[in-house]
Design an enzyme around this catalytic site. Structure first.
Site, PDB file in Angstrom:
ATOM      1  N   SER A  86      50.437  34.906  35.474  1.00 27.89           N
ATOM      2  CA  SER A  86      49.238  34.138  35.121  1.00 27.89           C
ATOM      3  C   SER A  86      48.741  34.589  33.759  1.00 27.89           C
ATOM      4  O   SER A  86      48.921  35.758  33.381  1.00 27.89           O
ATOM      5  CB  SER A  86      48.131  34.359  36.158  1.00 27.89           C
TER       6      SER A  86
ATOM      7  N   TYR B 205      42.907  40.466  40.842  1.00 24.00           N
ATOM      8  CA  TYR B 205      43.848  39.401  40.516  1.00 24.00           C
ATOM      9  C   TYR B 205      44.463  39.625  39.135  1.00 24.00           C
ATOM     10  O   TYR B 205      45.688  39.559  38.960  1.00 24.00           O
ATOM     11  CB  TYR B 205      43.137  38.048  40.566  1.00 24.00           C
TER      12      TYR B 205
END
Length: 252
Positions: free
Chosen positions: A138, A151
């Site tokens: 990501s 995350y």
């Protein structure tokens, strides 16, 4: 589109969202697909839509015993494409308000899961001298995203794992790459915008507008765009150890 006929791809987190989109794109390019996840009903629904050359297998990617059992069930299947897509978003909160259990859950799926799947299926690729591993990272692993420390840290770990593993696997004929999407339009981002709105006292629409304003194109990417990028990576045999940005310019 690149033809993947004769190859079998295993996609984790294949029951919905990006995983289902990637499975559909790979299937459309001719590959046999094995969808892996924890929700059997969702997996079965995606396989039913795909039809022939598709199957599903239940597995908790963070559980070594579950991954070993998956590998045993697929012992006669030549997996030559491994897409490590399974991931959880984790909490939206200040780091000091995040529990160790929440932190471990994010790293268990997002990082440990990739380790376990690679550990299980790379030996077969090594033996055949051919294969591709694509780890879904990501842009959040490359730029700050406030209130999302577990995350972001997990996705940075995925990028580091990918670049290192590429030097282990490359000499054995296996390409390892990461694909780093920006925010992908869909239910997961809608959830994050709602949580951020609750935390800040603003609106979900304001949270979304502030987020997409950071991208050059002023929008999120789509699941189909990410799925097409997976096929594009497979069409570039010289690509290894790369981190491909697909973020509408989020990190431009």
């Amino acid at each position: 589109m690149t033809s993947l006929a004769g190859r079998t791809a295993l996609i984790t987190g294949g029951g919905s969202g990006l995983g289902a989109a990637i499975a559909s794109m790979l299937h459309g390019a001719g590959a046999d697909v094995v969808l892996v996840g924890r929700d059997e009903a969702k997996l079965a629904a995606v396989v039913a839509d795909l039809g022939e050359r598709a199957r599903w297998e239940a597995c908790d990617v963070a559980d070594p015993d579950s991954v070993d059992a998956l590998h045993a069930r697929l012992s006669e299947v030549e997996i030559s494409i491994l897409v490590n897509n399974a991931g959880v978003p984790g909490p939206v909160a200040d780091l000091v308000d995040i529990t160790p259990a929440e932190w471990d859950d994010v790293f268990g799926v997002n990082v440990r899961g990739i380790f376990l799947l690679c550990r299980a299926f790379l030996p077969g690729m090594y033996e055949r001298g051919f294969g591709d591993v694509i780890n879904i990272a990501s842009v959040s692993g490359k730029r700050p995203l406030v209130h999302r420390t577990p995350y972001c840290a997990s996705k940075m770990a995925v990028i580091g794992l990918t670049s290192t593993l590429a030097f282990e696997a490359g000499p054995r004929g296996v390409s390892v790459n990461a694909l780093s999407p920006g925010p992908v339009a869909g239910p997961r981002m809608e959830r994050n915008f709602r949580l951020e709105a609750e935390r800040s006292g603003g609106s979900a629409a304001d949270a979304e507008a502030a987020f997409v304003s950071r991208s050059a194109l002023g929008r999120m990417v789509t699941e189909e765009e990410v799925a097409r990028a997976v096929v594009a990576i497979l069409a570039m045999p010289g690509l290894c150890g790369a981190d491909v940005d697909l973020s509408a310019g989020m990190v431009a």
